[in-house]
Scaffold this motif. Sequence first.
Motif: not given
Length: 450
Positions: A188-191, A214-220
């Motif tokens: 995760a990242y913030t924005f 390869d991964i789930d990458l999302l804003a949290v």
Amino acid sequence: MSNSSRRRFLLNAGTTALGAVLLKGCLGNPPEPGGGNTTAEQAAPVELSPEMVPETTQVKLGYIPIAEATPLIIAQEKGFFAKYGMTGVEVSKQANWASARDNLVIGAQGGGIDGGQWQMPMPHLITEGIITNGNKLPMYVLAQLNTQGNGIAIAAAHAGKGLHLDITNAADYIKGFPSSAGRKFKAAYTFPNANQDFWIRYWFAAGGVDPDQDIDLLAVPSAETVQGMRNGTMDAFSTGDPWPYRIIAEDIGHMAALTAQIWRFHPEEYLAMRADWVDQNPKATKALLKGIMEAQKWSDDPNNRAELVSIVAGRNYFNIPAEILTPPFSGIYRMGDGQPEINDFKMGPLFWKDDIGSVSYPYKSHDLWFLVESLRWGFHKDSIKDLDQVKQIIDKVNREDLWKEAATEAGFTSDIPQSTSRGVETFFDGKTFDPENPEAYLNSLAIKRI
């Protein structure tokens, strides 16, 4: 997250008192009355010539309570804004980046803000209407606020798996998550499509992990990310100071890498304003810049860091204990997972100068890297199509000319860079970015969408 939701989260998570205080400061609660630092010695005002008197003394600057906001807070508390005639500056804590963006669109006259602290390339995206629902709101980038002060955190469940700076040998472990854990590795990242997203994407891709496949990458939100790292539903976090301290101190996980290791003296966050405010108030804009420059110079003196920490830690700003901020502002990072501690002042956040050049000056070459990365990952592909358009956007948004004028008027002429490019940049994996040949950089990257 509302205050009631935040209280429920803290109760459910069972966090320690230290964690609760950190959470409150980092999520950007409203300031408490009387919480400002009133003991900081104020800078003496300068006598302003008629051509330097600001058109207005009033401006509202938004900030997020992380290390990057330091120059805005110090300029206010030490009187550097007032020194140059900006006696009506309001430094306003924002709940999150989306709120800051929305408050900018509203503008100070409507109860929002005139500008402030931004991840890159948010000012360019707002100018083009890309993250404002097509509403084009021209902005000007005026100064870089800092370098460094960020990192990649890994949940404790992955200790001993080799998730450090170079994850080449851990790539199969990460990519094998669907078969071993029944889900993809989650980060995760913030924005989205801004600094912290770029840092973790670069780190994954350099190790052979495709962040889109390869991964789930999302804003949290930060709090939800940290709780996920606690309970095993989140694996990695692209984060800024002071969150790394909490992650290590509470055994939530370890730091895989600092951004200072990924790209030494990299561009971080910036001062940017609504273009209409700057166009109406060019002298006030330069007065703001002078105040921030003074704050940046003051902040880079190691002898001032203890006072700096006491100011920004106050309940009107970060609202966390000073001892949490002291290590990162001293360049001291416990990395965890058997890695040596980092103890180097120049590996922490810097604000005025570094070993390469100016920190404060808004190099157009750095704007270029952020927008080239946007092309790399296919961000906004319907709006940003090629390098020619990228360069046109930069020329429209970057106001290095105002930075130079302000530095000259303030007497900082020896610190004015000779070029709008800092030159060739080198990353930890050996890749280089030459602003004169961004196509070569894109061609050198194995993982990309373009």
